[in-house]
Design an enzyme around this catalytic site. Structure first.
Site, PDB file in Angstrom:
ATOM      1  N   TYR A  23       0.841  -1.189   0.000  1.00  0.00           N
ATOM      2  CA  TYR A  23       0.000   0.000   0.000  1.00  0.00           C
ATOM      3  C   TYR A  23       0.881   1.246   0.000  1.00  0.00           C
ATOM      4  CZ  TYR A  23      -3.718  -3.276   1.124  1.00  0.00           C
ATOM      5  OH  TYR A  23      -4.600  -4.323   1.085  1.00  0.00           O
ATOM      6  N   ASN A  81     -12.482  -1.407  -4.798  1.00  0.00           N
ATOM      7  CA  ASN A  81     -12.320  -1.698  -6.219  1.00  0.00           C
ATOM      8  C   ASN A  81     -13.566  -2.444  -6.726  1.00  0.00           C
ATOM      9  OD1 ASN A  81     -11.494  -2.593  -8.765  1.00  0.00           O
ATOM     10  ND2 ASN A  81     -10.131  -4.146  -7.946  1.00  0.00           N
ATOM     11  N   CYS A 127      -6.578  -5.950  -7.435  1.00  0.00           N
ATOM     12  CA  CYS A 127      -6.365  -5.463  -6.075  1.00  0.00           C
ATOM     13  C   CYS A 127      -5.780  -6.549  -5.179  1.00  0.00           C
ATOM     14  CB  CYS A 127      -7.653  -4.901  -5.497  1.00  0.00           C
ATOM     15  SG  CYS A 127      -9.065  -6.006  -5.577  1.00  0.00           S
ATOM     16  N   HIS A 128      -5.871  -7.809  -5.608  1.00  0.00           N
ATOM     17  CA  HIS A 128      -5.283  -8.900  -4.826  1.00  0.00           C
ATOM     18  C   HIS A 128      -3.756  -8.835  -4.823  1.00  0.00           C
ATOM     19  CE1 HIS A 128      -5.581 -10.446  -8.968  1.00  0.00           C
ATOM     20  NE2 HIS A 128      -4.481 -11.138  -8.687  1.00  0.00           N
ATOM     21  N   GLU A 140      -1.086 -17.007  -9.617  1.00  0.00           N
ATOM     22  CA  GLU A 140      -0.275 -16.178 -10.508  1.00  0.00           C
ATOM     23  C   GLU A 140       1.216 -16.494 -10.395  1.00  0.00           C
ATOM     24  OE1 GLU A 140      -1.219 -12.027 -10.210  1.00  0.00           O
ATOM     25  OE2 GLU A 140      -3.225 -12.339 -11.022  1.00  0.00           O
TER      26      GLU A 140
END
Length: 180
Positions: free
Chosen positions: A101, A124, A132-133, A159
């Protein structure tokens, strides 16, 4: 003169549960998970309409099959200018990578805005597609995901190329061998 806004939605299955896609005036404006924090009330999604979401569904399927790492969809965002700037920055975080952040706040030119970035991140409206993850705490911990920390952990592991066919049974058979 009044402007009428048309909202439509559909629901698709994913390895992370049902995803509700919402379009405003024919443009993708929402992707919500079941039990997501800040999820609008169902009655705001409009009538069910399968015809508006072909490209979004196609790209989501390619993402879950590990054939797509960056979404290319027209989207309609409703939020403050600051929220929209955060959501734009989220789209610039590469697949498989994370940012804190604080790093996002610094990229936006305001080091002290990490809490505000977190609030905007949590609101979001187009999860997964606007990733946003990929935002984590300064210590590297998984914090503050509106879709639940379990989903966040699973999305990040996905991912990174980690496989867990038990988590993705319906999709595992469709993942090309080269991606396994």
């Amino acid at each position: 003169m009044t402007t009428t806004t048309s909202r439509r939605h559909t629901v698709v299955d994913s390895p992370y549960g049902a995803l509700t896609l919402v379009a405003t005036d024919g443009v993708l404006s929402g992707l919500y998970m079941t039990d997501q924090r800040h999820r609008p009330a169902e009655e705001t999604f409009g009538d069910r309409d399968e015809t508006l979401f072909d490209e979004a569904i196609h790209q989501l399927e390619a993402y879950f099959a590990r054939e797509l790492t960056e979404f290319d969809l027209t989207m309609h965002f409703v939020g403050t200018p600051f929220q929209r700037s955060v959501w734009d920055r989220l789209r610039q975080i590469p697949y498989g990578e994370t940012r804190t952040y604080g790093e996002l706040a610094e990229e936006l030119g305001n080091r002290g805005a990490s809490r505000a970035v977190g609030l905007a991140n949590g609101k979001n409206p187009i999860g997964i597609i606007v990733p946003c993850h990929r935002v984590i705490g300064s210590s590297g911990s998984l914090v503050g995901y509106g879709g639940g920390l379990d989903r966040k952990q699973r999305l990040l592991a996905f991912e990174r190329g980690e496989r867990d066919d038990a988590l993705f049974p319906a999709f595992a058979a469709n993942v090309p061998t080269a991606a396994r």
